[in-house]
Scaffold this active site. Structure first.
Site, mmCIF file in Angstrom:
data_model
loop_
_atom_site.group_PDB
_atom_site.id
_atom_site.type_symbol
_atom_site.label_atom_id
_atom_site.label_comp_id
_atom_site.label_asym_id
_atom_site.label_seq_id
_atom_site.Cartn_x
_atom_site.Cartn_y
_atom_site.Cartn_z
ATOM 1 N N CYS A 38 0.807 -1.219 0.000
ATOM 2 C CA CYS A 38 0.000 0.000 0.000
ATOM 3 C C CYS A 38 0.837 1.265 0.000
ATOM 4 C CB CYS A 38 -0.938 0.005 1.209
ATOM 5 S SG CYS A 38 -1.968 -1.465 1.292
ATOM 6 N N PHE A 42 -14.933 -6.787 16.788
ATOM 7 C CA PHE A 42 -15.427 -7.023 18.145
ATOM 8 C C PHE A 42 -16.881 -6.575 18.304
ATOM 9 C CE2 PHE A 42 -10.896 -7.358 19.437
ATOM 10 C CZ PHE A 42 -10.994 -8.581 20.086
ATOM 11 N N ILE A 43 -17.711 -6.956 17.316
ATOM 12 C CA ILE A 43 -19.139 -6.626 17.385
ATOM 13 C C ILE A 43 -19.800 -7.667 18.279
ATOM 14 C CG2 ILE A 43 -21.238 -6.184 16.062
ATOM 15 C CD1 ILE A 43 -19.388 -5.824 13.596
ATOM 16 N N ARG A 44 -19.994 -7.303 19.507
ATOM 17 C CA ARG A 44 -20.534 -8.238 20.496
ATOM 18 C C ARG A 44 -21.462 -7.484 21.439
ATOM 19 N NH1 ARG A 44 -14.969 -11.598 22.026
ATOM 20 N NH2 ARG A 44 -14.359 -12.019 19.858
ATOM 21 N N GLY A 45 -22.686 -8.003 21.552
ATOM 22 C CA GLY A 45 -23.646 -7.339 22.423
ATOM 23 C C GLY A 45 -23.963 -5.955 21.900
ATOM 24 N N ASP A 46 -23.699 -4.944 22.737
ATOM 25 C CA ASP A 46 -23.996 -3.567 22.341
ATOM 26 C C ASP A 46 -22.727 -2.743 22.163
ATOM 27 O OD1 ASP A 46 -23.189 -3.429 24.947
ATOM 28 O OD2 ASP A 46 -24.871 -2.204 25.655
ATOM 29 N N ARG A 47 -21.620 -3.406 21.817
ATOM 30 C CA ARG A 47 -20.381 -2.659 21.599
ATOM 31 C C ARG A 47 -19.682 -3.135 20.332
ATOM 32 N NH1 ARG A 47 -15.519 -5.106 23.129
ATOM 33 N NH2 ARG A 47 -15.720 -7.120 24.187
#
Length: 261
Positions: free
Chosen positions: A105, A245-250
Site C-alpha cells: 500500500c 469485536f461486534i458483540r452485544g452492544d459494543r
C-alpha cells in the site's frame, strides 16, 4: 454430499469422561481444471461448489467474470470441477499460487501477496454505504441466525454479503477465503452488484481477507473478531471501513470512521 459427519468422541466434563456423538465439518478436496488443464486443488466444504469455482477464478484474475465461462461440470464423486472457458488470463493461470514480495500500500513494507493481488495496491474502494451502530447490531444478529453449521461444529467460517437492511447471501466453508469466493461467485452469476454493500465475516480480519473484500468492491467489513495491524493499514490505503469485536452492544471501528454513525 454431507457437509457434516457425526463422530463418537470422549468428552471430559465435570471431572469425568462421557462418550457422546459430535458433529464434525466435512473436508473435501476439489481440483479445478480449466480447458482440460489442471489449475489448483482447493480444500473446501462440499456445497455451492459452482459458486466457489466462479468466484475463485474471477477473484484470482484467471477469468474476467462468468461471461468467460462456457460450462462448469462438478463431478462430486471424483472431486473434480471441469471448466470450459472462452477466455483465460494466461499470465495469472501460469503464476497462480506463486508468491512474490512487494511493498504494501505504498508504505514500503515488504509483504507477501498473490501475483494477481499486486494491482490492488493503488485501488481505492469508494462506496456510499453508511451504517449506524443499530444497523450493524441487527445485521450481526441475522448473521448469527444463519450460522447453524458453525455453531454445530465450530469448524467452519461464515461470510455474508449485506445491504444496510438485510443479508443478501450467506455462505460457510472450512476455508475462510472459500466462503468469500462462494459469495462472489453467486453474486457474479446473479448479476448482483457488490458495490455499496458490506461483508460480514466470522473470523479475524487478516490482510488476505481484506484483499478479498477489496476485490468484491465492498467498502465495509464487519466481524465479531479483530483485524490485524496489516489489515488496518491496508484498509486505510484502500478506503475500506473495518469494524471488529461486534458483540452485544459494543463494537470497535478501526478504519473508515466516516461510514459508521
Amino acid at each position: 454430499m454431507d457437509i457434516v459427519s457425526h463422530q463418537k468422541i470422549r468428552r471430559f466434563e465435570a471431572g469425568t469422561f462421557h462418550e457422546i456423538e459430535s458433529s464434525v465439518a466435512t473436508e473435501y478436496p476439489l481440483t479445478i481444471y480449466v480447458n482440460d488443464q489442471e489449475l489448483v486443488t482447493i480444500v473446501c466444504t462440499p456445497e455451492y461448489l459452482e459458486d466457489l469455482v466462479v468466484g475463485f477464478l474471477t477473484s484470482e484474475g484467471i477469468i474476467r467474470g462468468p461471461g468467460d465461462i462456457e460450462s462448469v461440470d462438478i463431478i462430486e464423486a471424483t472431486g473434480h470441477a471441469k471448466v470450459s472457458a472462452n477466455f483465460v488470463n494466461k499470465f495469472n493461470a501460469k503464476y497462480r499460487g506463486k508468491r512474490y514480495i512487494t511493498s504494501c500500500c505504498g508504505k514500503s513494507r515488504e509483504n507477501f501477496y498473490f501475483q494477481s493481488d499486486a494491482s490492488l495496491v493503488n485501488v481505492k474502494q469508494n462506496g456510499n454505504l453508511q451504517l449506524t451502530t443499530d444497523m450493524i447490531f441487527r445485521l450481526m444478529e441475522k448473521f448469527e441466525q444463519n450460522s447453524a453449521t458453525f455453531h454445530q461444529t465450530g469448524g467452519v467460517h461464515n461470510a455474508a454479503l449485506c445491504s444496510s437492511a438485510e443479508i443478501i447471501y450467506s455462505r460457510m466453508d472450512i476455508g475462510r477465503h472459500n466462503a468469500l469466493d462462494k459469495i462472489y461467485g453467486r453474486a457474479l452469476q446473479d448479476g448482483t452488484a457488490t458495490e455499496n454493500k458490506a461483508i460480514i465475516f466470522s473470523g479475524r480480519i487478516s490482510s488476505e481477507i481484506l484483499v478479498k473484500t477489496a476485490k468484491l468492491g465492498c467498502g465495509i467489513i464487519l466481524s465479531r473478531s479483530a483485524p490485524t495491524e496489516l489489515a488496518i493499514n491496508m484498509a486505510e490505503e484502500l478506503n475500506i471501513t473495518t469494524v471488529g469485536f461486534i458483540r452485544g452492544d459494543r463494537l470497535n471501528v478501526y478504519s473508515g470512521f466516516e461510514r459508521i454513525t
